[in-house]
Design an enzyme around this catalytic site. Structure first.
Site, mmCIF file in Angstrom:
data_model
loop_
_atom_site.group_PDB
_atom_site.id
_atom_site.type_symbol
_atom_site.label_atom_id
_atom_site.label_comp_id
_atom_site.label_asym_id
_atom_site.label_seq_id
_atom_site.Cartn_x
_atom_site.Cartn_y
_atom_site.Cartn_z
ATOM 1 N N ALA A 261 31.650 73.466 71.887
ATOM 2 C CA ALA A 261 32.651 72.521 71.896
ATOM 3 C C ALA A 261 33.880 72.548 70.949
ATOM 4 C CB ALA A 261 32.045 71.257 71.899
ATOM 5 N N MET A 262 34.722 71.695 71.054
ATOM 6 C CA MET A 262 35.947 72.150 70.128
ATOM 7 C C MET A 262 36.551 70.653 69.851
ATOM 8 S SD MET A 262 37.770 73.938 68.339
ATOM 9 C CE MET A 262 39.023 73.355 67.417
ATOM 10 N N GLU A 263 36.896 70.373 68.605
ATOM 11 C CA GLU A 263 37.466 69.241 67.914
ATOM 12 C C GLU A 263 38.951 69.013 68.126
ATOM 13 O OE1 GLU A 263 36.048 71.785 66.264
ATOM 14 O OE2 GLU A 263 37.099 71.955 63.901
ATOM 15 N N GLU A 297 31.300 67.259 66.997
ATOM 16 C CA GLU A 297 32.883 67.145 67.002
ATOM 17 C C GLU A 297 33.582 66.147 66.655
ATOM 18 O OE1 GLU A 297 33.669 70.023 67.713
ATOM 19 O OE2 GLU A 297 31.639 70.999 68.455
ATOM 20 N N HIS A 300 34.118 65.812 62.997
ATOM 21 C CA HIS A 300 35.435 66.646 62.768
ATOM 22 C C HIS A 300 36.507 66.022 62.301
ATOM 23 C CE1 HIS A 300 33.888 70.926 62.119
ATOM 24 N NE2 HIS A 300 33.671 70.974 63.531
ATOM 25 N N GLU A 319 32.918 73.306 58.727
ATOM 26 C CA GLU A 319 31.718 73.509 59.537
ATOM 27 C C GLU A 319 30.221 73.185 58.652
ATOM 28 O OE1 GLU A 319 32.113 73.545 62.698
ATOM 29 O OE2 GLU A 319 34.039 74.148 62.809
HETATM 30 N N1 ARG Z 1 35.071 74.510 65.841
HETATM 31 C C1 ARG Z 1 34.171 74.595 66.877
HETATM 32 C C2 ARG Z 1 32.819 73.827 66.104
HETATM 33 O O1 ARG Z 1 32.267 74.243 65.530
HETATM 34 C C3 ARG Z 1 33.795 75.913 67.035
HETATM 35 C C4 ARG Z 1 34.913 76.716 67.430
HETATM 36 C C5 ARG Z 1 34.466 77.983 67.563
HETATM 37 N N2 ARG Z 1 35.617 78.894 67.603
HETATM 38 C C6 ARG Z 1 35.337 80.511 67.734
HETATM 39 N N3 ARG Z 1 36.240 81.140 67.787
HETATM 40 N N4 ARG Z 1 34.011 80.907 67.752
HETATM 41 O O2 ARG Z 1 32.805 72.582 66.432
HETATM 42 ZN ZN ZN Z 2 32.123 72.390 64.035
#
Ligand code: ARG
Ligand code: ZN
Length: 873
Positions: A261-263, A297, A300, A319
């Site tokens: 997932a992405m924040e 998320e 974050h 992270e």
């Molecule tokens: N920021 C995201 C998270 O840990 C993960 C993004 C992963 N990006 C990547 N290019 N592998 O919540």
């Molecule tokens: Zn993260």
């Protein structure tokens, strides 16, 4: 090219505001970006301006509203250079064209099942428009999205501003995000989706509209995620004093996503696997994972978004810290000891092998070729452990004060690990420079403990020592600061007081900050068994000079639940390792009665009182755990056979108790994913597995009945995985029934593919190859690929590492086939080879040949090339 931490330079220009106009179209999406730039006082005056791009089609450019002369700039798919930028504030307007449908890399703007979505971290924004695509350039974004009527839902970062209808059935929406952010947090979504929503009132009374968007028909499956989100929002207020800051918080679930997932600010985008849940389709672990990722998320928003990273070397700043926060949230929501055990299992199975192999790197790396390859277990999971170590070192109150200071001092900035640690040094008045070495040095420290009891003097002398093996580019290792939480358990089973002349173990924690340290405990009334690294107080490998009987004392009496579990695991590991050695020497497997007896007593006393914990105890070390313990010249078949024999013996010895428990643990109440019910189901499925190991016929009959009667996915899949271990008609019939029931449910079909890829028998490779051409299989969906190929490569040691090399060769073929379309997923798959050097020579040679074949392929993505070259080095 290698990017190095020490080469960091601020940009020569800053981008204060970004105004984007995006005209969504399946194959020709127009993006007009208007950037308000100015020279950076910290940069080089008069420098040219080079913006990043990636596969962009350039259309036009204007400076302060006037078209640029042809000699004023150069534009290529990878770069836009303005040769002589004005030396005062100016605006640059650039038009590009992108094709979301052709975007199989799933980075930048792409379509997932018809829905437009974006993924910009780490460097995907440059696939949408030319930009200073790095985390230390913070801008205020306004986004106008335009689309046809078939795309009614248009979401962006921040708060909704205006929306309306246009000619030809088109419509638009404008979003404004008042918080300056780096480009990797940008997102838009366009689609025709269902949603669930609610209003969350923050501690200070702000009303926030929270919503979860999912594919049509899946609305009900979004409720648990929406509930988890609101619990996470409340928890962050209560535990970290962090309130949400926008009027809306949106989560969108998509089926094609490279990671979890992405924040993105105010608009989190999720792999739908971490959103969708129903009793019929999701297991208890799925629910737990959803709760954890939703929280992660959300958290974050403060640790990552409000305070972001200066450069990608600081990735663990957001992270590691955010994983720590989500682990704490889940611990408070469920059972703390069980969550700790589960987290340590993940750390040991995912991070320890990384730290011990050719891909080892510090939690804060010093150099990289491809940043997407550094979203690793080391940065995430070990990074979270370091926050825990920090908290143990400074204490809970100072930790909270340090966090408050961090939020206060660095809000709205792009920070570094040094700045973060400085907040805790200041809040606690401690020198944390030695602690900060944890961020620099790769490798897992080995902590050895030697104890001597003097019955006459009533003293117990404990000597702790540490060493760390060399890792790539770090031949010499320094000692780490290791907080060792400890206790002494008398043979009679009571916890003994800790008395030392100098108060060395205040608060039950002894800090080892050199190569070796000896402490003398006084007034020790009976021979003690030391309980060390309680709660797994540091990410180290503990080498104990305790006998199996000593360990069984800890298993029976330790007041620290983690070490109680650990003691049983250590005894079981030793027994399996001895069994491997015995098989090697042509002998037979012996299981001492001690462990079976101890487990029996434990089950009598605890199974029904604390089933979730009992399930962890009953789940014996896996093949990979045993392989790690053995360390080199690994023969996976021998480990498999030894482990199976040990389970068989235990299953037989405990048969009566297991059968009884299996009955007792049945649940009458309607399904709930709560921790109490989930714990019972976990234990019941564990009991079923062990029982089947001891008596196949009986276990299979129970499993078949459980499979037919199951009212939820945990029970159904638990039964199916027991049945999957026995070749024959019954297995194939159950697999077929499962398929027929769920043929239209992608997330459940992933489980079906994964289970078959994990069957530890020689026919599995053929089965997996057959499944590659199953109509439901597709390499273009990352979840499906991970289910079939990822499971085979990462969760089926005997078959991936077949003696004939066919498993390695097959996975290499798939990596090469996938790489041109989706290098990130291909690269992730290629990390399955990371422990290849620990194998016995025959298998090692096959693995090396497969890696060399990948390395030699052309073209090869930078992502995969980076992993295989490092793996071979
Ligand atoms: N920021 C995201 C998270 O840990 C993960 C993004 C992963 N990006 C990547 N290019 N592998 O919540
Ligand atoms: Zn993260």
């Amino acid at each position: 090219p290698v990017i190095r931490l020490e080469d960091y330079q601020p940009t020569d220009y800053l981008i204060d505001t970004v105004s984007l106009a995006i005209g969504l179209h399946p194959t020709e999406t127009r993006v007009t970006a208007t950037l308000a730039l100015r020279p950076n006082p910290a940069g080089h005056a008069g420098a040219s301006l080079a913006l990043d791009g990636d596969e962009l089609v350039f259309v036009s450019a204007a400076l302060d509203g006037s078209p640029l002369a042809a000699d004023a700039y150069t534009a290529s798919p990878e770069k836009f250079v303005l040769h002589r930028p004005p030396q005062q504030p100016f605006t640059l307007t650039i038009e590009t064209c992108v094709n979301p449908t052709a975007n199989t890399k799933l980075m930048g703007l792409y379509r997932s099942n018809g829905t437009y979505c974006t993924q910009c971290e780490a460097d995907g924004f440059r696939r949408i428009t030319y930009f200073l695509d790095r985390p230390d350039v913070l801008s205020v974004y306004t986004t106008r999205i335009e689309a046809d009527a078939d795309t009614p839902l248009l979401l962006g970062n921040g708060n909704p501003a205006e929306a309306g209808a246009l000619a030809d059935g088109r419509h638009f929406a404008v979003w404004h995000d008042p918080f300056p952010k780096p480009s990797y947090l940008f997102a838009i979504v366009g689609g025709d989706l269902d949603h669930v929503e609610d209003v969350f009132t923050t501690a200070s009374g702000r009303k926030v509209k929270v919503a979860v968007y999912v594919e049509r028909g899946k609305r009900e499956r979004a409720r648990y995620a929406l509930d988890a989100l609101q619990r996470a929002m409340r928890w962050d207020e209560e535990v970290f004093g962090r309130e949400y800051d926008l009027d809306v918080f949106n989560i969108v679930a998509v089926s094609a996503f490279n990671m979890g997932a992405m924040e993105n600010k105010g608009l989190n985008i999720f792999n739908d696997k971490y959103v969708l849940a129903s009793a019929d389709t999701a297991t208890d672990s799925d629910y737990a994972n959803i709760e954890a990722v939703i929280a992660h998320e959300y958290f974050h928003n403060w640790t990552g978004n409000r305070i972001t990273c200066r450069d990608w070397f600081q990735l663990c700043l957001k992270e590691g810290l955010t994983v720590f926060r989500d682990q704490e949230f889940s611990s408070d929501a469920r059972s703390r000891p069980v969550k700790r055990i589960a987290d340590v299992r993940v750390l040991r199975s995912a991070q320890f092998p990384e730290d011990a192999g050719p891909l080892a790197h510090p939690v804060r790396p010093r150099a990289y070729k491809e940043i997407n390859n550094f979203y690793t277990a080391t940065v995430y999971e070990k990074g979270a452990e370091l926050i825990r170590v920090l908290k143990t070192l400074v204490g809970g109150q100072h930790f909270r004060r340090g966090m408050d200071l961090y939020f206060e001092r660095h809000d709205g900035t792009a920070a570094t690990i040094e700045e973060f640690i400085a907040c805790f040094a200041e809040a606690s008045g401690r020198d944390l420079s030695a602690f900060s070495q944890w961020y620099e040095q790769a490798g897992t420290p080995r902590l050895s403990a030697r104890g001597r009891y003097d019955a006459g003097a009533k003293t117990y002398t404990l000597t702790l020592a540490q060493t760390t093996l060399p890792t790539p580019d770090q031949p010499e290792k320094r000692p780490m600061v290791i907080p060792v939480a400890l206790g002494l358990i008398g043979e009679s089973g009571r916890e003994l007081p800790l008395t030392t002349a100098d108060g060395a173990t205040d608060g039950g924690v002894l800090v080892l900050d050199g190569a070796e340290r000896t402490v003398i405990f006084t007034d020790v009334e009976e021979r003690p068994v030391p309980s060390l690294l309680r709660g797994f107080s540091a990410p180290a490998i503990l080498d104990l000079d305790l006998t199996d009987d000593d360990l069984l004392v800890l298993f029976a009496h330790d007041t620290d639940a983690f070490n109680q579990w650990q003691a049983a695991q250590t005894v079981a590991t030793r027994i399996i390792v001895r069994a491997v050695e015995a098989l090697h020497a042509g002998g037979t497997v012996q299981v001492p009665v001690g462990l079976a007896q101890a487990l029996g007593h434990f089950l009598d006393a605890r199974a029904l009182r604390d089933p979730a914990f009992a399930a962890q105890v009953l789940s014996l070390p896996g093949e990979a755990d045993i392989a790690r313990e053995i360390g080199e010249n690994i023969d996976p078949e021998a480990i498999f056979t030894a482990r199976k024999a040990v389970r068989e013996t235990l299953g037989q010895a405990l048969a009566g108790k297991l059968a009884h428990l299996y009955g007792e643990l049945a649940i009458d109440a309607p399904y709930s994913p709560d921790a109490a019910q989930a714990g019972k189901r976990a234990l019941r499925n564990g009991v079923l597995g062990l029982l089947t190991a001891g008596d196949a016929a009986r276990g299979e009959a129970l499993a078949r009945a459980q499979f037919d009667a199951a009212t939820n996915m945990t029970d159904r899949l638990g039964a199916l995985s027991v049945l999957s271990l026995v070749a024959g008609e019954a297995r194939e019939a159950a697999l077929q029934a499962f398929y027929d029931r769920y043929r239209d449910d992608p997330l459940v079909l992933d489980k079906w593919f994964a289970l078959q890829a994990s069957i530890p028998e020689a026919g599995t490779l053929e089965r997996v190859k057959r499944l590659l051409s199953h109509p439901a299989f597709s390499l273009s969906n990352p979840n499906r690929t991970r289910a079939l190929i990822g499971s085979f490569a990462m969760a089926n040691l005997t078959q991936f590492a077949r003696a004939d090399g066919a498993g390695f060769a097959f996975v290499a073929d798939v990596i090469l086939q996938l790489d041109p379309a989706n290098p990130q997923v291909a690269s992730r798959l290629s990390t399955a080879f990371r422990t290849w050097k620990t194998l016995e020579p025959g298998r090692r040679a096959h693995a090396e040949a497969a890696l060399r074949r990948i390395a030699a392929a052309t073209p090869l993505s930078q992502d995969v090339a980076d992993i295989v070259t490092r793996s071979l080095a």
